[in-house]
Write an enzyme that holds these catalytic residues in place. Sequence first.
Site, mmCIF file in Angstrom:
data_model
loop_
_atom_site.group_PDB
_atom_site.id
_atom_site.type_symbol
_atom_site.label_atom_id
_atom_site.label_comp_id
_atom_site.label_asym_id
_atom_site.label_seq_id
_atom_site.Cartn_x
_atom_site.Cartn_y
_atom_site.Cartn_z
ATOM 1 C CD GLU A 175 -1.700 -2.355 1.664
ATOM 2 O OE1 GLU A 175 -0.508 -2.536 1.978
ATOM 3 O OE2 GLU A 175 -2.565 -3.235 1.750
ATOM 4 C CG ASP A 180 25.914 22.746 -29.656
ATOM 5 O OD1 ASP A 180 27.153 22.726 -29.554
ATOM 6 O OD2 ASP A 180 25.291 23.539 -30.376
#
Length: 417
Positions: A301, A343
Amino acid sequence: MKTTKERLATAIHTPLKETLSFYKTGLTGLTEEQVAKNRDLYGENTITKGQEDSILKKIYESIINPFTIILLVIAMISMVTNVWLAKPGQEDPTTSIIIVILVLISGGIRFVQELRSDKAATNLSKMIVNTATVIREGQSLEVAIEDLVVGDIVKLSVGDMIPADLVLIESRDFFVQQSGLTGESDSVEKLALSKMSQSNFDSLLEAEALAFMGTNVISGSAKALILAVGDDTMMGEIEQTLNTYDEPTSFEREMNSISWLLIRLMLVMVPIVFLSNGLTDGDWLEAGVFALSVGVGLTPEMLPMIITASLAKGSIIMAKEKVVIKKLNAIQDLGAIDILCTDKTGTLTQDEIVLEYPLDIHGDLDLSVLRRAYLNSYFQTGLKNLMDRAIISRTEKEAKEHAILQNLDTSFQKIDE
């Protein structure tokens, strides 16, 4: 009113003077009054995105998933066995209440965190403003692309994004990259309406005198008349047909897999325990209650609560690093990355070029080289890139001490390019 394709097709087969007259404009551009009329008539230059989910739907998606469904079913079963079927005085809804509270807390954390992320992403997008050069009442103005209307005359140069679907009035070595619409990797030359060499083509995308929203200028310059804006553009039509379905992440697929594993396990174990106890003791009601208890015991649970809390903590840590996580489940995908390629230009550097030495062919310092480079960079049509800005900056610095570099912007006049 004609459809967009009909308007575009009509424009390339109609003399420019008639087209300008039809849109109540001219080479000097629209008046402010006509801008308002054309905006009401043809719409605004914004593409309608997929409808944003309502608050109720966001709450539903935050709470309901295969795992929480299992927990809610277990809570209902526990309510039946421990309250409704329990003997008088032995009713105990504690288990059901705890399970429901855990599900609500887990969903609440997810909902609040994603709502904050959506708000942050919206604020970021509002900070980005794309502009275009438009001619209105004879004056060149820099306006937001969203403010353009059908009938506007726009100027285009290298680096510009085409702000709407338009027909070219003037062009000079004008090449456009339109791979986003056609898939072609090579740039395509576009010609002014008066220079268009062919009038027969299979698709409007092949028309030399037409340029479309979402494409960008590779080289040259042009002046154009806007024919379609916003949802009426080719890009707008494509946007309306895009599938807005969110592909489940690997994390969601794994969670769904675990949920179905638990369901299959319960479907096997619960009947076996029920039959075994019923046949052994003969008390089928007690056997049913015990079998359901076994099903409850098989389900962790606390798992949704632990997962959501962990993901929320990851989102908070990323937020401190100025990273917006729109969906909490994306945190797991980020953590699963082995190699991230990015990049570096402009990230590790200052995104700046510095000109050190203007040299002649013998490797000697020569300010006449800098002079000629300045004339090229300053007077060229189009976007001034990093190298152009470096040349101009160095020339302005050297001009303070050397007469050969002074007043170049006023001493020369560009005739052609």
